[in-house]
Write a protein that holds these residues in place. Structure first.
Motif, PDB file in Angstrom:
ATOM      1  N   ASP A  11       1.489 -29.384   9.372  1.00 34.26           N
ATOM      2  CA  ASP A  11       1.050 -29.458  10.669  1.00 34.26           C
ATOM      3  C   ASP A  11       1.529 -30.445  11.530  1.00 34.26           C
ATOM      4  N   ALA A  12       1.922 -31.744  10.964  1.00 36.40           N
ATOM      5  CA  ALA A  12       2.752 -32.637  11.624  1.00 36.40           C
ATOM      6  C   ALA A  12       4.102 -32.198  12.440  1.00 36.40           C
ATOM      7  N   VAL A  13       4.945 -31.362  11.435  1.00 33.82           N
ATOM      8  CA  VAL A  13       5.894 -30.972  11.972  1.00 33.82           C
ATOM      9  C   VAL A  13       5.675 -29.830  13.214  1.00 33.82           C
ATOM     10  N   LYS A  14       4.797 -28.982  12.949  1.00 34.74           N
ATOM     11  CA  LYS A  14       4.553 -27.977  13.717  1.00 34.74           C
ATOM     12  C   LYS A  14       3.926 -28.518  15.178  1.00 34.74           C
ATOM     13  N   ALA A  15       3.259 -29.663  15.098  1.00 34.29           N
ATOM     14  CA  ALA A  15       2.814 -30.438  16.202  1.00 34.29           C
ATOM     15  C   ALA A  15       3.881 -30.826  17.347  1.00 34.29           C
ATOM     16  N   VAL A  16       5.219 -31.197  16.511  1.00 36.95           N
ATOM     17  CA  VAL A  16       6.240 -31.507  17.304  1.00 36.95           C
ATOM     18  C   VAL A  16       7.074 -30.268  17.729  1.00 36.95           C
ATOM     19  N   ASP A  17       7.217 -29.437  16.801  1.00 41.20           N
ATOM     20  CA  ASP A  17       8.104 -28.324  17.172  1.00 41.20           C
ATOM     21  C   ASP A  17       7.292 -26.722  16.638  1.00 41.20           C
ATOM     22  N   GLU A  40       9.854 -23.507  11.027  1.00 36.72           N
ATOM     23  CA  GLU A  40       9.700 -22.640   9.792  1.00 36.72           C
ATOM     24  C   GLU A  40      10.080 -23.490   8.670  1.00 36.72           C
ATOM     25  N   PRO A  41       9.513 -23.110   7.532  1.00 36.08           N
ATOM     26  CA  PRO A  41       9.979 -23.860   6.196  1.00 36.08           C
ATOM     27  C   PRO A  41      11.346 -23.338   6.014  1.00 36.08           C
ATOM     28  N   GLY A  42      12.346 -24.278   5.506  1.00 35.53           N
ATOM     29  CA  GLY A  42      13.476 -24.176   5.502  1.00 35.53           C
ATOM     30  C   GLY A  42      14.618 -24.620   6.709  1.00 35.53           C
ATOM     31  N   LYS A  43      13.779 -24.820   7.910  1.00 30.41           N
ATOM     32  CA  LYS A  43      14.808 -25.199   8.982  1.00 30.41           C
ATOM     33  C   LYS A  43      14.480 -27.000   8.890  1.00 30.41           C
ATOM     34  N   PRO A  44      15.549 -27.431   9.478  1.00 29.27           N
ATOM     35  CA  PRO A  44      15.556 -29.051   9.452  1.00 29.27           C
ATOM     36  C   PRO A  44      14.089 -29.430  10.302  1.00 29.27           C
ATOM     37  N   ILE A  45      13.546 -30.582   9.792  1.00 31.13           N
ATOM     38  CA  ILE A  45      12.454 -31.191  10.324  1.00 31.13           C
ATOM     39  C   ILE A  45      12.882 -32.161  11.357  1.00 31.13           C
ATOM     40  N   PRO A  46      12.277 -32.066  12.579  1.00 30.32           N
ATOM     41  CA  PRO A  46      12.627 -32.782  13.647  1.00 30.32           C
ATOM     42  C   PRO A  46      12.244 -34.569  13.340  1.00 30.32           C
ATOM     43  N   SER A  47      13.542 -35.049  13.935  1.00 31.00           N
ATOM     44  CA  SER A  47      13.340 -36.454  13.549  1.00 31.00           C
ATOM     45  C   SER A  47      12.122 -37.324  14.076  1.00 31.00           C
ATOM     46  N   GLY A  48      11.647 -37.901  13.034  1.00 32.00           N
ATOM     47  CA  GLY A  48      10.204 -38.729  13.387  1.00 32.00           C
ATOM     48  C   GLY A  48       8.846 -38.028  13.064  1.00 32.00           C
TER      49      GLY A  48
END
Length: 84
Positions: free
Chosen positions: A31-37, A41-49
């Motif tokens: 949820d935190a990652v999808k709020a930023v981007d 999708e799983p396997g993609k790099p996680i946005p910084s922060g």
């Protein structure tokens, strides 16, 4: 007392609770990652922060015990429990 020395039924309950926590933590990260981007999708790099605001307390405080399961607290506009 160690996990293996617990009564079988207690071990099963503890294992189930740990799986519920694992799902809750995984969902909090997603949820935190999808709020930023939203297209992440799983396997993609996680946005910084993207994960900086997540704490154990924030996840634990979002859960309640209901009928032997951990469920996510309903949002302020909802009255439904969401099974995790």
């Amino acid at each position: 007392m160690g996990y293996r020395k617990m009564d079988k039924n207690d071990r099963l309950a503890a294992g189930n609770t740990l799986r519920q926590y694992e799902r809750a933590y995984t969902q909090a990260f997603v949820d935190a990652v999808k709020a930023v981007d939203p297209k992440w999708e799983p396997g993609k790099p996680i946005p910084s922060g993207a994960l900086d605001g997540i704490t154990r307390e924030s996840i634990d405080n979002s859960l309640v015990q209901s009928g032997g399961s951990l469920v996510k607290k309903p949002s302020s506009g909802s009255t439904l429990d969401i099974q995790i």
